[in-house]
Design a protein around this motif. Structure first.
Motif, PDB file in Angstrom:
ATOM      1  N   ILE A 161      95.434  80.985  44.284  1.00 21.00           N
ATOM      2  CA  ILE A 161      94.137  80.315  44.382  1.00 21.00           C
ATOM      3  C   ILE A 161      93.184  81.265  45.085  1.00 21.00           C
ATOM      4  O   ILE A 161      93.434  81.682  46.214  1.00 21.00           O
ATOM      5  CB  ILE A 161      94.262  78.994  45.152  1.00 21.00           C
ATOM      6  N   ARG A 162      92.078  81.606  44.450  1.00 17.57           N
ATOM      7  CA  ARG A 162      91.189  82.634  44.979  1.00 17.57           C
ATOM      8  C   ARG A 162      90.184  82.049  45.962  1.00 17.57           C
ATOM      9  O   ARG A 162      88.980  82.080  45.732  1.00 17.57           O
ATOM     10  CB  ARG A 162      90.508  83.363  43.839  1.00 17.57           C
ATOM     11  N   MET A 163      90.724  81.510  47.053  1.00 18.73           N
ATOM     12  CA  MET A 163      89.928  81.009  48.173  1.00 18.73           C
ATOM     13  C   MET A 163      90.706  81.306  49.439  1.00 18.73           C
ATOM     14  O   MET A 163      91.926  81.431  49.402  1.00 18.73           O
ATOM     15  CB  MET A 163      89.724  79.500  48.071  1.00 18.73           C
ATOM     16  N   SER A 164      90.007  81.366  50.548  1.00 19.00           N
ATOM     17  CA  SER A 164      90.707  81.620  51.792  1.00 19.00           C
ATOM     18  C   SER A 164      91.509  80.388  52.193  1.00 19.00           C
ATOM     19  O   SER A 164      91.143  79.254  51.886  1.00 19.00           O
ATOM     20  CB  SER A 164      89.729  81.999  52.903  1.00 19.00           C
ATOM     21  N   SER A 165      92.592  80.624  52.898  1.00 19.04           N
ATOM     22  CA  SER A 165      93.468  79.518  53.281  1.00 19.04           C
ATOM     23  C   SER A 165      92.790  78.593  54.294  1.00 19.04           C
ATOM     24  O   SER A 165      93.122  77.413  54.370  1.00 19.04           O
ATOM     25  CB  SER A 165      94.782  80.048  53.838  1.00 19.04           C
ATOM     26  N   ARG A 166      91.834  79.082  55.034  1.00 16.51           N
ATOM     27  CA  ARG A 166      91.098  78.225  55.977  1.00 16.51           C
ATOM     28  C   ARG A 166      90.247  77.201  55.235  1.00 16.51           C
ATOM     29  O   ARG A 166      90.185  76.031  55.619  1.00 16.51           O
ATOM     30  CB  ARG A 166      90.202  79.059  56.887  1.00 16.51           C
ATOM     31  N   LYS A 167      89.579  77.633  54.179  1.00 16.91           N
ATOM     32  CA  LYS A 167      88.747  76.714  53.409  1.00 16.91           C
ATOM     33  C   LYS A 167      89.594  75.682  52.672  1.00 16.91           C
ATOM     34  O   LYS A 167      89.245  74.506  52.606  1.00 16.91           O
ATOM     35  CB  LYS A 167      87.889  77.488  52.408  1.00 16.91           C
ATOM     36  N   VAL A 168      90.710  76.126  52.110  1.00 16.18           N
ATOM     37  CA  VAL A 168      91.597  75.202  51.399  1.00 16.18           C
ATOM     38  C   VAL A 168      92.273  74.256  52.393  1.00 16.18           C
ATOM     39  O   VAL A 168      92.451  73.071  52.118  1.00 16.18           O
ATOM     40  CB  VAL A 168      92.644  75.976  50.568  1.00 16.18           C
ATOM     41  N   GLY A 169      92.608  74.753  53.564  1.00 10.04           N
ATOM     42  CA  GLY A 169      93.262  73.933  54.577  1.00 10.04           C
ATOM     43  C   GLY A 169      92.396  72.805  55.090  1.00 10.04           C
ATOM     44  O   GLY A 169      92.902  71.735  55.441  1.00 10.04           O
ATOM     45  N   LEU A 170      91.087  73.015  55.150  1.00 12.16           N
ATOM     46  CA  LEU A 170      90.174  71.951  55.571  1.00 12.16           C
ATOM     47  C   LEU A 170      90.244  70.757  54.624  1.00 12.16           C
ATOM     48  O   LEU A 170      90.266  69.603  55.049  1.00 12.16           O
ATOM     49  CB  LEU A 170      88.739  72.472  55.633  1.00 12.16           C
ATOM     50  N   VAL A 171      90.287  71.049  53.332  1.00 12.96           N
ATOM     51  CA  VAL A 171      90.357  69.969  52.347  1.00 12.96           C
ATOM     52  C   VAL A 171      91.755  69.348  52.340  1.00 12.96           C
ATOM     53  O   VAL A 171      91.899  68.131  52.193  1.00 12.96           O
ATOM     54  CB  VAL A 171      89.977  70.505  50.953  1.00 12.96           C
ATOM     55  N   ALA A 172      92.779  70.165  52.532  1.00 17.39           N
ATOM     56  CA  ALA A 172      94.148  69.645  52.528  1.00 17.39           C
ATOM     57  C   ALA A 172      94.379  68.669  53.671  1.00 17.39           C
ATOM     58  O   ALA A 172      95.124  67.698  53.532  1.00 17.39           O
ATOM     59  CB  ALA A 172      95.144  70.800  52.621  1.00 17.39           C
ATOM     60  N   SER A 173      93.715  68.890  54.793  1.00 19.30           N
ATOM     61  CA  SER A 173      93.902  67.999  55.930  1.00 19.30           C
ATOM     62  C   SER A 173      93.328  66.607  55.677  1.00 19.30           C
ATOM     63  O   SER A 173      93.694  65.657  56.365  1.00 19.30           O
ATOM     64  CB  SER A 173      93.287  68.607  57.184  1.00 19.30           C
ATOM     65  N   LEU A 174      92.441  66.472  54.702  1.00 19.94           N
ATOM     66  CA  LEU A 174      91.882  65.165  54.374  1.00 19.94           C
ATOM     67  C   LEU A 174      92.908  64.231  53.731  1.00 19.94           C
ATOM     68  O   LEU A 174      92.799  63.017  53.858  1.00 19.94           O
ATOM     69  CB  LEU A 174      90.698  65.314  53.406  1.00 19.94           C
ATOM     70  N   VAL A 175      93.890  64.796  53.026  1.00 17.47           N
ATOM     71  CA  VAL A 175      94.780  63.959  52.215  1.00 17.47           C
ATOM     72  C   VAL A 175      96.240  63.974  52.670  1.00 17.47           C
ATOM     73  O   VAL A 175      97.070  63.329  52.033  1.00 17.47           O
ATOM     74  CB  VAL A 175      94.698  64.361  50.728  1.00 17.47           C
ATOM     75  N   ARG A 176      96.562  64.679  53.722  1.00 17.58           N
ATOM     76  CA  ARG A 176      97.953  64.709  54.177  1.00 17.58           C
ATOM     77  C   ARG A 176      98.417  63.313  54.576  1.00 17.58           C
ATOM     78  O   ARG A 176      97.727  62.589  55.272  1.00 17.58           O
ATOM     79  CB  ARG A 176      98.104  65.631  55.376  1.00 17.58           C
ATOM     80  N   GLY A 177      99.620  62.928  54.137  1.00 18.35           N
ATOM     81  CA  GLY A 177     100.215  61.661  54.519  1.00 18.35           C
ATOM     82  C   GLY A 177      99.722  60.455  53.736  1.00 18.35           C
ATOM     83  O   GLY A 177     100.127  59.337  54.002  1.00 18.35           O
ATOM     84  N   ARG A 178      98.860  60.634  52.778  1.00 17.05           N
ATOM     85  CA  ARG A 178      98.320  59.512  52.009  1.00 17.05           C
ATOM     86  C   ARG A 178      99.099  59.310  50.716  1.00 17.05           C
ATOM     87  O   ARG A 178      99.909  60.153  50.323  1.00 17.05           O
ATOM     88  CB  ARG A 178      96.848  59.754  51.680  1.00 17.05           C
ATOM     89  N   THR A 179      98.835  58.212  50.043  1.00 19.55           N
ATOM     90  CA  THR A 179      99.425  57.998  48.729  1.00 19.55           C
ATOM     91  C   THR A 179      98.720  58.908  47.727  1.00 19.55           C
ATOM     92  O   THR A 179      97.608  59.380  47.976  1.00 19.55           O
ATOM     93  CB  THR A 179      99.284  56.531  48.279  1.00 19.55           C
ATOM     94  N   VAL A 180      99.360  59.123  46.596  1.00 19.67           N
ATOM     95  CA  VAL A 180      98.796  60.021  45.590  1.00 19.67           C
ATOM     96  C   VAL A 180      97.491  59.450  45.037  1.00 19.67           C
ATOM     97  O   VAL A 180      96.516  60.188  44.856  1.00 19.67           O
ATOM     98  CB  VAL A 180      99.822  60.263  44.459  1.00 19.67           C
ATOM     99  N   GLU A 181      97.444  58.161  44.800  1.00 17.97           N
ATOM    100  CA  GLU A 181      96.222  57.548  44.269  1.00 17.97           C
ATOM    101  C   GLU A 181      95.053  57.709  45.239  1.00 17.97           C
ATOM    102  O   GLU A 181      93.937  58.040  44.836  1.00 17.97           O
ATOM    103  CB  GLU A 181      96.463  56.069  43.979  1.00 17.97           C
ATOM    104  N   ASP A 182      95.297  57.465  46.528  1.00 24.37           N
ATOM    105  CA  ASP A 182      94.248  57.630  47.531  1.00 24.37           C
ATOM    106  C   ASP A 182      93.796  59.085  47.621  1.00 24.37           C
ATOM    107  O   ASP A 182      92.600  59.370  47.725  1.00 24.37           O
ATOM    108  CB  ASP A 182      94.730  57.172  48.915  1.00 24.37           C
TER     109      ASP A 182
END
Length: 134
Positions: free
Chosen positions: A13-34
Motif C-alpha cells: 500500500i503506497r501510503m505511510s504506515s502512520r497515515k494508514v494507522g490513524l484510520v485503522a485505529s477507528l475500526v479496531r475491535g468492531r464488527t465487520v459491518e460497523d
C-alpha cells in the motif's frame, strides 16, 4: 461453539504506515459491518485499502472457512511499514534533494462463529422429504 479466526493481508500500500494507522485505529475491535460503514464515511484515502482488506477477510471467512458473516469481529488489525522507494527531486544549484515514498502493509484477523449445523440439518431434511414424496 468454538470461535475460529481468519486472516487477510495486503502488501504494497503506497501510503505511510502512520497515515494508514490513524484510520485503522477507528475500526479496531468492531464488527465487520460497523467497520465497513465507518470506513465508507471516513474522508481519508487510507480508508479504501483498509476496507478492501476487511472485505477480503470476510470473504475468506464465509467461503473458505464457513463462518457466519454476521458474527465476524475484527480481532487484530496490524499496520506495518514495509519499505520505501527512494526518489529525488531537483534542488537549487543543480542539487538533488532526496525524499522517500513509504510503503505499508495491513493484516486483518477476524474471529467468528461457524455456521450453525442445525440450520444445515433442517435444509437437508427438507430436501430429503421432497425427494421421498416424489
Amino acid at each position: 461453539m468454538s470461535t475460529k479466526t481468519v486472516s487477510a493481508t495486503s502488501n504494497g500500500i503506497r501510503m505511510s504506515s502512520r497515515k494508514v494507522g490513524l484510520v485503522a485505529s477507528l475500526v479496531r475491535g468492531r464488527t465487520v459491518e460497523d467497520a465497513v460503514t465507518i470506513l465508507e464515511h471516513t474522508p481519508k484515502s487510507a480508508a479504501r485499502p483498509i476496507s478492501k482488506v476487511i472485505l477480503s477477510a470476510q470473504a475468506n471467512a464465509k467461503n473458505n472457512h464457513k463462518l457466519d458473516p454476521k458474527t465476524l469481529t475484527i480481532e487484530t488489525l496490524e499496520v506495518n511499514g514495509t519499505g520505501m522507494m527512494k526518489r529525488y527531486r531537483p534542488g537549487a544549484q543543480g542539487r538533488a534533494k532526496p525524499y522517500r515514498h513509504r510503503i505499508s502493509s495491513v493484516r486483518v484477523v477476524l474471529s467468528g462463529e461457524p455456521v450453525q449445523e442445525a440450520a444445515k440439518m433442517k435444509s437437508t431434511a427438507k430436501t430429503e422429504n421432497t425427494k421421498e414424496e416424489k
